[in-house]
Scaffold this motif. Structure first.
Motif, mmCIF file in Angstrom:
data_model
loop_
_atom_site.group_PDB
_atom_site.id
_atom_site.type_symbol
_atom_site.label_atom_id
_atom_site.label_comp_id
_atom_site.label_asym_id
_atom_site.label_seq_id
_atom_site.Cartn_x
_atom_site.Cartn_y
_atom_site.Cartn_z
ATOM 1 N N GLY A 258 7.273 0.927 -1.289
ATOM 2 C CA GLY A 258 7.173 0.078 -2.469
ATOM 3 C C GLY A 258 8.075 -1.144 -2.371
ATOM 4 O O GLY A 258 7.728 -2.203 -2.860
ATOM 5 N N HIS A 259 9.204 -0.984 -1.716
ATOM 6 C CA HIS A 259 10.119 -2.120 -1.569
ATOM 7 C C HIS A 259 9.813 -2.937 -0.318
ATOM 8 O O HIS A 259 10.437 -3.934 -0.060
ATOM 9 C CB HIS A 259 11.565 -1.608 -1.519
ATOM 10 C CG HIS A 259 11.969 -0.956 -2.807
ATOM 11 N ND1 HIS A 259 12.092 -1.661 -3.973
ATOM 12 C CD2 HIS A 259 12.244 0.340 -3.101
ATOM 13 C CE1 HIS A 259 12.442 -0.818 -4.948
ATOM 14 N NE2 HIS A 259 12.540 0.394 -4.445
ATOM 15 N N GLY A 260 8.834 -2.471 0.439
ATOM 16 C CA GLY A 260 8.577 -3.120 1.724
ATOM 17 C C GLY A 260 7.648 -4.301 1.659
ATOM 18 O O GLY A 260 7.137 -4.713 2.684
ATOM 19 N N GLY A 261 7.376 -4.817 0.499
ATOM 20 C CA GLY A 261 6.500 -5.970 0.400
ATOM 21 C C GLY A 261 5.060 -5.601 0.641
ATOM 22 O O GLY A 261 4.612 -4.544 0.209
ATOM 23 N N ALA A 262 4.345 -6.492 1.342
ATOM 24 C CA ALA A 262 2.917 -6.263 1.568
ATOM 25 C C ALA A 262 2.715 -5.156 2.589
ATOM 26 O O ALA A 262 3.503 -4.988 3.503
ATOM 27 C CB ALA A 262 2.265 -7.546 2.048
ATOM 28 N N ASN A 263 1.682 -4.409 2.376
ATOM 29 C CA ASN A 263 1.320 -3.363 3.323
ATOM 30 C C ASN A 263 -0.201 -3.309 3.379
ATOM 31 O O ASN A 263 -0.853 -2.954 2.405
ATOM 32 C CB ASN A 263 1.916 -2.027 2.865
ATOM 33 C CG ASN A 263 1.662 -0.931 3.873
ATOM 34 O OD1 ASN A 263 1.352 -1.201 5.027
ATOM 35 N ND2 ASN A 263 1.792 0.309 3.435
ATOM 36 N N LEU A 264 -0.744 -3.697 4.506
ATOM 37 C CA LEU A 264 -2.194 -3.749 4.632
ATOM 38 C C LEU A 264 -2.700 -2.547 5.418
ATOM 39 O O LEU A 264 -2.147 -2.208 6.469
ATOM 40 C CB LEU A 264 -2.653 -5.027 5.346
ATOM 41 C CG LEU A 264 -2.360 -6.364 4.681
ATOM 42 C CD1 LEU A 264 -3.046 -7.479 5.451
ATOM 43 C CD2 LEU A 264 -2.832 -6.393 3.243
ATOM 44 N N ILE A 265 -3.722 -1.909 4.876
ATOM 45 C CA ILE A 265 -4.445 -0.920 5.670
ATOM 46 C C ILE A 265 -5.892 -1.382 5.742
ATOM 47 O O ILE A 265 -6.406 -1.992 4.796
ATOM 48 C CB ILE A 265 -4.322 0.515 5.113
ATOM 49 C CG1 ILE A 265 -4.807 0.608 3.668
ATOM 50 C CG2 ILE A 265 -2.900 1.022 5.231
ATOM 51 C CD1 ILE A 265 -4.817 2.016 3.133
ATOM 52 N N ALA A 266 -6.496 -1.146 6.859
ATOM 53 C CA ALA A 266 -7.820 -1.724 7.074
ATOM 54 C C ALA A 266 -8.734 -0.724 7.758
ATOM 55 O O ALA A 266 -8.311 0.043 8.620
ATOM 56 C CB ALA A 266 -7.718 -2.978 7.930
ATOM 57 N N SER A 267 -9.969 -0.727 7.329
ATOM 58 C CA SER A 267 -10.951 0.126 7.996
ATOM 59 C C SER A 267 -12.009 -0.748 8.641
ATOM 60 O O SER A 267 -12.318 -1.836 8.167
ATOM 61 C CB SER A 267 -11.605 1.076 6.991
ATOM 62 O OG SER A 267 -12.444 0.360 6.119
ATOM 63 N N LYS A 268 -12.523 -0.267 9.748
ATOM 64 C CA LYS A 268 -13.606 -0.963 10.444
ATOM 65 C C LYS A 268 -14.712 0.055 10.614
ATOM 66 O O LYS A 268 -14.522 1.079 11.270
ATOM 67 C CB LYS A 268 -13.094 -1.446 11.807
ATOM 68 C CG LYS A 268 -14.168 -2.015 12.717
ATOM 69 C CD LYS A 268 -13.558 -2.413 14.026
ATOM 70 C CE LYS A 268 -14.591 -2.810 15.042
ATOM 71 N NZ LYS A 268 -14.007 -3.180 16.319
ATOM 72 N N THR A 269 -15.824 -0.184 9.964
ATOM 73 C CA THR A 269 -16.905 0.801 10.003
ATOM 74 C C THR A 269 -18.209 0.150 10.414
ATOM 75 O O THR A 269 -18.440 -1.033 10.156
ATOM 76 C CB THR A 269 -17.099 1.460 8.611
ATOM 77 O OG1 THR A 269 -17.065 0.435 7.621
ATOM 78 C CG2 THR A 269 -16.025 2.472 8.326
ATOM 79 N N ILE A 270 -19.052 0.942 11.044
ATOM 80 C CA ILE A 270 -20.398 0.501 11.407
ATOM 81 C C ILE A 270 -21.333 0.956 10.300
ATOM 82 O O ILE A 270 -21.346 2.133 9.929
ATOM 83 C CB ILE A 270 -20.818 1.095 12.765
ATOM 84 C CG1 ILE A 270 -19.901 0.556 13.864
ATOM 85 C CG2 ILE A 270 -22.268 0.776 13.069
ATOM 86 C CD1 ILE A 270 -20.032 1.278 15.174
#
Lengths: 313, 184
Positions: B18-30
């Protein structure tokens, strides 16, 4: 000699008299011995059958309902008593689970997040696929982690050591380099047979470092609600209506059929003498023959006998 | 007790993030159900910001579709977003065309961004993994309508129905004519 013969006959007769008793007593004894076995056998077969049915019903993924029932006893009896009551496998499973929980812990430099992408609330629909994206962040500046597998399961919410449904284990061999992030997709489908009640959902990520130290991170370990599917079009009710309509149609048809046959029966009464009339003409009912197929319907039978008679005379 | 522990665990994990700023998780799907040579293959990238602050200068690069195996039909394999707000998500779709059938390993795409604390981060999307691209002939044999085959079947099976019908119709019309003559 005669006495001997008589004795032999007597013996034979006595033997004949007693043979039915032997026959009766023989099986009786056997059955008396076998009864217990049979009963045992029946009992076993019944339980076996029951177990089999349960397995079939539960569609392989879901474990036996026994496990649902057992935890209900647990609060009353206490932990030790339960472990005594349980069958060996359950006890072993529990022990293993405890060992696992003791052994593996997440590495402090590897943070994880999870996001359910196709549902906003933590309420899952029974029988619908849930998709989750798991993010792992390696904040360590030197170490790299190797993600080995991701697994998920539904547990009994009061006691997370009881499994209700296991989901696929996805094996990876993915490196997370120092100060990088990696994402993984994990999707699972809660069984359709689940009723609307809370379940404990656990999604674990197993990873190791270069020195082969294993770590486990419970990315999600919480109670979720399963809700039943609200279908706009329910096939079951649709076919129920189809069945009802077809039943009504069948009734109408039967009534119509009965009505018409009763009326026809009234009509067919005067026809009967016509049918008996077949005996008149050579035993042949010419009504059955189409008119076109009779080349000369009325002339042929009459003139033929006259010339014959004439010729003979 | 376990529940409390689990809660502590979750909270404990969430707090440092929560204190770590931005956190992106991303999925790549067909998105395709069947992957066929010479037919469109749709790849969807979904990027979610689960951090507390916005991610800036987000760059998505995908190098898992080499030119010799894939044709880029629509979209770009390298895209940028100036800003992805916290607890929001963006999607990106690319349509590629596999040149030939075979097994491919479609791996991750690289995601680089700067958190609000001007700290650069590198992330990777999920990987669809090894996929099998079907040859077109096999795909059409398995899943297409088979119009020509059905036509051939009907023409071949027509005589067995038409010949008995012709025979019946001839005799029927003969008797009909006889009946008509008789009535006149």
């Amino acid at each position: 000699m005669a006495k001997l013969h008589i004795r032999v006959w007597h013996l034979l007769l006595v033997g004949l008299l007693f043979t039915p008793c032997l026959h009766i007593t023989g099986p009786l004894v056997v059955s008396a011995q076998g009864e217990d076995d049979e009963v045992m056998g029946e009992g076993e077969s019944v339980t076996m059958g029951g177990g089999g049915e349960e397995e079939e019903e539960d569609d392989m993924e879901v474990e036996d309902e026994e496990e649902d029932d057992e935890p209900v006893k647990a609060p009353d009896v206490g932990d030790t008593a339960v472990s005594d009551e349980e069958d060996d496998e359950g006890a072993v499973e529990e022990e293993e689970e405890e060992e696992e929980e003791e052994e593996f812990a997440p590495h402090p430099d590897c943070q994880s997040t999870i996001l359910f992408t196709n549902r906003h609330t933590e309420e899952f629909v029974a029988g619908e696929v849930v998709e989750a994206v798991i993010g792992l962040t390696n904040t360590n500046k030197e170490k790299e982690f190797i993600v080995t597998l991701i697994e998920g399961s539904f547990r009994y919410p009061q006691d997370f050591s009881y499994f209700i449904q296991n989901f696929s284990v996805i094996y990876y061999e993915t490196y997370i380099m120092p100060e990088t992030q990696a994402s993984f997709v994990y999707s699972f489908r809660p069984s359709e047979s689940f009723y609307a009640r809370p379940f404990g959902l656990t999604i674990n990520v197993y990873y190791k470092d270069a020195e082969d130290n294993d770590y486990r991170d419970a990315v999600f370990n919480n109670t979720v609600n399963i809700i039943e599917l609200e279908e706009s079009f329910d096939a079951e009710t649709f076919f129920m209506y189809v069945f009802m309509v077809s039943g009504i149609l069948l009734l109408v048809f039967i009534i119509h059929y009965v009505y018409t046959t009763v009326r026809r029966g009234g009509r067919s009464a005067p026809r009967k003498p016509v049918e008996t009339g077949t005996q008149d003409k050579d035993g042949v009912d010419y009504q059955w023959v189409p008119d076109g197929a009779l080349p000369t319907p009325k002339k042929s039978p009459r003139p033929s006998p006259r010339p014959r008679k004439g010729s003979k005379k | 007790m376990l529940k409390v522990l689990a809660f502590c665990l979750v909270v404990g994990l969430c707090l440092p993030l929560g204190h770590g700023g931005a956190n992106l998780i991303a999925s790549k799907t067909i998105l395709n159900e069947h992957m066929v040579e010479g037919k469109d293959l749709t790849i969807k990238y979904s990027i979610y910001n689960v951090g507390t602050s916005a991610a800036v200068n987000v760059l998505l690069e995908d190098s898992s579709f080499p030119e010799e195996h894939f044709v880029i039909e629509q979209g770009l394999l390298t895209t940028t977003w100036d800003r992805i707000q916290s607890s929001s998500n963006v999607s990106h779709v690319v349509v590629v065309l596999p040149r030939e059938a075979g097994a491919y390993n479609i791996s991750w795409a690289r995601l680089t961004y700067t958190s609000d604390e001007s700290k650069g981060m590198t992330g990777f999307t999920s990987a669809p993994g090894p996929v099998l691209v079907l040859p077109f002939a096999e795909f059409s044999r398995k899943y297409e309508g088979h119009l020509m085959e059905w036509l051939a079947f009907f023409t071949m099976s027509a005589p067995t129905i038409l010949l008995p019908f012709m025979l019946w119709y001839r005799s029927y019309s003969k008797y009909e004519n006889m009946m008509a003559k008789k009535q006149h």
